[in-house]
Enzyme design. Sequence first.
Site, short mmCIF file in Angstrom:
data_model
loop_
_atom_site.label_atom_id
_atom_site.label_comp_id
_atom_site.label_asym_id
_atom_site.label_seq_id
_atom_site.Cartn_x
_atom_site.Cartn_y
_atom_site.Cartn_z
N LYS A 33 0.88 -1.18 0.00
CA LYS A 33 0.00 0.00 0.00
C LYS A 33 0.92 1.22 0.00
O LYS A 33 1.44 1.63 1.03
CB LYS A 33 -0.88 -0.02 1.26
CG LYS A 33 -2.24 0.64 1.13
CD LYS A 33 -2.21 2.10 0.74
CE LYS A 33 -1.89 3.00 1.91
NZ LYS A 33 -1.67 4.40 1.51
N GLU A 50 9.22 1.27 11.23
CA GLU A 50 10.30 2.24 11.11
C GLU A 50 9.63 3.60 11.12
O GLU A 50 8.98 3.99 10.15
CB GLU A 50 11.08 1.97 9.82
CG GLU A 50 12.44 2.62 9.83
CD GLU A 50 12.45 3.87 9.01
OE1 GLU A 50 12.27 4.96 9.61
OE2 GLU A 50 12.61 3.78 7.79
N CYS A 101 13.38 10.33 7.45
CA CYS A 101 13.23 10.01 8.88
C CYS A 101 14.59 10.02 9.59
O CYS A 101 14.64 10.04 10.80
CB CYS A 101 12.52 8.68 9.06
SG CYS A 101 13.23 7.44 8.01
N GLU A 140 9.87 16.30 15.06
CA GLU A 140 10.62 16.01 13.85
C GLU A 140 10.19 17.07 12.82
O GLU A 140 9.01 17.18 12.50
CB GLU A 140 10.21 14.62 13.37
CG GLU A 140 11.16 14.03 12.41
CD GLU A 140 10.72 12.62 11.99
OE1 GLU A 140 9.55 12.25 12.21
OE2 GLU A 140 11.55 11.92 11.41
P1 ADP Z 1 3.02 11.13 6.69
O1 ADP Z 1 2.28 11.82 7.80
O2 ADP Z 1 4.45 11.47 6.64
O3 ADP Z 1 2.32 11.18 5.37
P2 ADP Z 1 1.94 8.61 7.33
O4 ADP Z 1 2.38 7.77 8.47
O5 ADP Z 1 0.62 9.27 7.41
O6 ADP Z 1 3.09 9.63 7.10
O7 ADP Z 1 1.98 7.79 5.98
C1 ADP Z 1 2.81 6.67 5.75
C2 ADP Z 1 1.97 5.59 5.11
O8 ADP Z 1 0.97 5.20 6.04
C3 ADP Z 1 1.23 6.02 3.86
O9 ADP Z 1 1.18 4.94 2.94
C4 ADP Z 1 -0.17 6.31 4.37
O10 ADP Z 1 -1.16 6.16 3.40
C5 ADP Z 1 -0.29 5.22 5.41
N1 ADP Z 1 -1.33 5.45 6.41
C6 ADP Z 1 -1.75 6.63 6.93
N2 ADP Z 1 -2.76 6.41 7.80
C7 ADP Z 1 -2.97 5.07 7.83
C8 ADP Z 1 -3.88 4.20 8.52
N3 ADP Z 1 -4.77 4.68 9.36
N4 ADP Z 1 -3.80 2.88 8.26
C9 ADP Z 1 -2.89 2.39 7.40
N5 ADP Z 1 -2.02 3.14 6.72
C10 ADP Z 1 -2.05 4.46 6.94
#
Ligand code: ADP
Length: 513
Positions: free
Chosen positions: A205, A283, A317, A415
């Site tokens: 994903k 990570e 990161c 961060e």
């Molecule tokens: P950022 O805030 O830097 O965009 P995220 O942690 O939101 O980082 O995003 C990293 C990944 O996690 C992306 O693929 C995002 O779509 C996914 N993501 C965000 N929210 C969820 C969730 N509730 N469940 C699963 N994946 C998620």
Amino acid sequence: MRLLKQSRRVLQLHPHLLKFDFLKGHGLRYASFLHQEAYIGGKWVSASSGKTFTVANPANGKVIGHVPDMAEEDTQAAIDSAYEAFQSWKRTTAKERSILLRKWYDLMEAHKDDLALILTAEAGKPLAEARGEIGYGSSFLEWFAEEAKRIYGEVVPSPASSKEMIFIREPIGVVSLITPWNFPNAMITRKAGAALASGCTCVIKPAEDTPLSALAIADLAEKAGIPPGVVNVVTASRPNTPAVGNLLCTSPKVAGVSFTGSSAVGKLLYRLCSTGIKKIGLELGGNAPFIVFNSADLNKAIEGFLVAKFRNAGQTCISANRIYVQSGIYDQFLAACKEAISKRLVIGDGFSKEVNVGPLINQSQINKVEGLVNDSVKMGAELVLGGKRHDLGGLFFEPTILTQVSAEMPCIREEIFGPVAAIQKFETEEEVLAMANACPHGLAGYFFSQDISQVWRVARRLETGMIGINEGLISAAEAAFGGIKESGIGREGSRHGVDDYTHIKYLCMGGIN
Ligand code: ADP
């Protein structure tokens, strides 16, 4: 020439590819791996709802593609196909998997220039950096093609003469790989390479901002001959992501999850995985300390600072976040920083040759960086350089230096994920270690010192999973990448990278006369 003919033919067969004219003029040679469909069970598919979401170039806001906005039903289909494929993939030999991974690597290498163009177009990073990421990304496929053959078991001396004790390593099953936008290529290959080498199948994903790189990687997996269902890619918009993520973490057919991204989402996925006791690799965020001691080689420290702070416009990161400089070298370091930033950093569209700092990824990221700088200044930080959105407009932010910062300011507490350097003066080693370690995160740390005793002392006491010592660039497929404390669990890359994707099965053979 052959590639040109091939891509012309592909364009005739798939007129929708012409929508990718955003890469015209940038020298794209081979358009067939640009997809606007997701990849499930070896087929290129739309969302069952028919819905799509847009992908935009952060450098200019222009829409560069539409990809399926998938939901639970589509995710279930991807999990089902990965589950089915696992039944045969797990029985392939390590050598067979190694050969396929190597082919995948070869294709990535053959198409690295085109992959870099896609990456720059959707993530904004300068083209030279994008090329660097493709090389880094493909190196994981090469590495795990080799490691696939070295996932050994153990024969253990038994305490009873009638028994033999053996451990074998087995693939855990279907794994969900959830990846971020800041390394749209390498974060996928780092996980998928290890998963496939181990004998697992996967559902990827990708981040909603950067799905085109993920789909290009999947296309090359298909061309490499990786069987249908072994690699699947589900694309989803931010609103649909929680439902997709929920299923990816809780489906009984999923054995494990590997996630790279924010701490908040990591914690959420960890909780979701607990319901099914899934294996999980995380990570997460870093907030890396970057320490310059009096004995440091100033030039090396500045080079390290530029790469650790401004690579990907500070959006990694392991970006240097809290910069601590000892009083004896502080003035020189600050002056050299200002000069290096002013003379060497060129901001703009990543497709321009001279540019080495691109835009931030999206509106929420630039709002966050701007807010963090403004709030820190309100709390007493001094703005030495930059500090605001760039005249170029859009998502460009000026490289910024803040001094007179302290632990309670957001630029130190959080961060930053932007081109902002928060620099703090310190007096003693003891003092700086206390400040650096007073942090819930522990991914990367950096320090510069020419004093060999200090090097060992600080390397042992700094509470991070990785340390750059007189070095600002630490990533490699050979390295064990990962954090401690709230920065995550597990290691990616290196020979430890397969641990998240395998379990140990103990065989006890009795009745031996
Ligand atoms: P950022 O805030 O830097 O965009 P995220 O942690 O939101 O980082 O995003 C990293 C990944 O996690 C992306 O693929 C995002 O779509 C996914 N993501 C965000 N929210 C969820 C969730 N509730 N469940 C699963 N994946 C998620």
